[in-house]
Design a protein around this motif. Sequence first.
Motif, PDB file in Angstrom:
ATOM      1  N   TYR A 232       4.658 -12.853   6.504  1.00 35.05           N
ATOM      2  CA  TYR A 232       4.894 -11.425   6.324  1.00 35.05           C
ATOM      3  C   TYR A 232       4.429 -10.660   7.566  1.00 35.05           C
ATOM      4  O   TYR A 232       3.611 -11.153   8.348  1.00 35.05           O
ATOM      5  N   ALA A 234       3.221  -6.614   8.968  1.00 36.10           N
ATOM      6  CA  ALA A 234       2.832  -5.257   8.587  1.00 36.10           C
ATOM      7  C   ALA A 234       2.234  -4.562   9.793  1.00 36.10           C
ATOM      8  O   ALA A 234       1.823  -5.202  10.771  1.00 36.10           O
ATOM      9  N   GLY A 240       3.459  -0.029  12.787  1.00 31.65           N
ATOM     10  CA  GLY A 240       4.343   0.011  11.630  1.00 31.65           C
ATOM     11  C   GLY A 240       5.801   0.076  12.038  1.00 31.65           C
ATOM     12  O   GLY A 240       6.659  -0.581  11.450  1.00 31.65           O
ATOM     13  N   ALA A 243       6.683  -3.292  13.187  1.00 28.35           N
ATOM     14  CA  ALA A 243       6.829  -4.211  12.048  1.00 28.35           C
ATOM     15  C   ALA A 243       8.222  -4.092  11.444  1.00 28.35           C
ATOM     16  O   ALA A 243       8.842  -5.094  11.075  1.00 28.35           O
ATOM     17  N   VAL A 257       7.936  -6.991   4.565  1.00 34.33           N
ATOM     18  CA  VAL A 257       7.354  -6.137   5.602  1.00 34.33           C
ATOM     19  C   VAL A 257       6.575  -5.003   4.962  1.00 34.33           C
ATOM     20  O   VAL A 257       6.950  -4.488   3.904  1.00 34.33           O
ATOM     21  N   GLY A 258       5.472  -4.615   5.607  1.00 33.90           N
ATOM     22  CA  GLY A 258       4.685  -3.461   5.191  1.00 33.90           C
ATOM     23  C   GLY A 258       4.610  -2.463   6.335  1.00 33.90           C
ATOM     24  O   GLY A 258       4.236  -2.834   7.446  1.00 33.90           O
ATOM     25  N   HIS A 260       2.993   1.191   7.377  1.00 37.84           N
ATOM     26  CA  HIS A 260       2.057   2.279   7.057  1.00 37.84           C
ATOM     27  C   HIS A 260       2.138   3.335   8.157  1.00 37.84           C
ATOM     28  O   HIS A 260       1.884   3.055   9.321  1.00 37.84           O
ATOM     29  N   MET A 383      -0.276  -4.287  -0.332  1.00 37.49           N
ATOM     30  CA  MET A 383       0.660  -5.049   0.501  1.00 37.49           C
ATOM     31  C   MET A 383       0.612  -6.524   0.171  1.00 37.49           C
ATOM     32  O   MET A 383       1.649  -7.178   0.011  1.00 37.49           O
TER      33      MET A 383
END
Length: 390
Positions: A232, A234, A240, A243, A257-258, A260, A383
């Motif tokens: 994954y 992030a 972000g 990402a 995907v995360g 922020h 997440m």
Amino acid sequence: MKPYEKFVDNILGAMRSSQGKDPAAATAIIQEALKAAGLMGAVPSAAQAPQQGAPFVDLNPPPAWAPHARQGKAAPDARVGPGAGAMPDWVARFTSNLPGQGVAGRGKVLGPETLGPGQFLEGSFGNEAGTRNYRLYVPARPVSGPRPLVVMLHGCKQNPQDFAAGTTMNLLAEEYGCLVLYPEQAAGANHSQCWNWFEGAHQGRDGGEPSLIAGMTRQVMREHDADAGRVYVAGLSAGGAMAAVMAAGYPELYAAVGVHSGLPVGSAHDLMSALNAMKGAGKKKRKAAAGARTVPAIVFHGDRDAVVHPSNGEAVYRQFTHGAGVAETEERGQDYTRAVARDTAGRPVAEHWTLHGAAHAWSGGSTAGSYAVDSGPNASAEMLRFFLAQ
């Protein structure tokens, strides 16, 4: 009008008013706007200014190694010049006095209670786009099989140790048995150590910084027995945005995907469009990136973010659900609203967390790191829950 918004308006106004004038005049107008914002020293007087015929210096040249660079080919490890890092540097300097913002992780000796009881290894990866260092967290708890791998991309003015401290991701990784990879942006590639998400050379597959991050991910997978089906990515802010680029460009590599406080893929292509995107302008023109909708996404964004406009969180969420035939539900908490998108089979494919009253900082983290607050929903825990459910 917020100070940052005033700064952006001044720069954009200067660019518009310079249309049709000679390059030297355009440069002078931009410098005046920067001076008014307190981002550069005094503008030279007419006697000190370059003559009319002097060469024009591009404020945001492409990387020397990039395919579209103007000056032929450079050495494979050539770095971006001062101009290319200008936009993130302005932003970081302009927001450095916001409450709670600093580089808390730098110069601090952080122990296991902050960075976890496992190993925090150092490494590097290089290819034709350059070389980047990284830190890798390996949990102390033994496992019987391949581990999940989470790639964490820091924001501007941060480094891996600082980002790990602020997000507390290592502590959670210890609990869940995950490897955590923290690529580090080089100061030579960007003055503020921002990932160059806004440059076309860094927005596609197998080129620029995406190729470095993907190559680094594969290297760690091979060397540390990571589970290829549970990888994954992030990030925070510029991290972000990068990402999102990684998930869109490498959907076969990253299972989720995360993002922020970040921005959608393709929302900028140079300095001025990046400033516009961060301000929230032009959001109606954004389109879904190729491959983006195939990767499940969880998005966090504060509704009081004065650095990256909150509309970008909604745009990332929509970009990763575009064309998926989703049904949405909404949940309201004390300090958040969570939208959940599910596919036709009822499986969650995206979540959008609007953080009420939150600014530009990692939610539910630790003030041992920069750009993090210990209030609000725990973004790292949510997440990991979302990632491992995929």
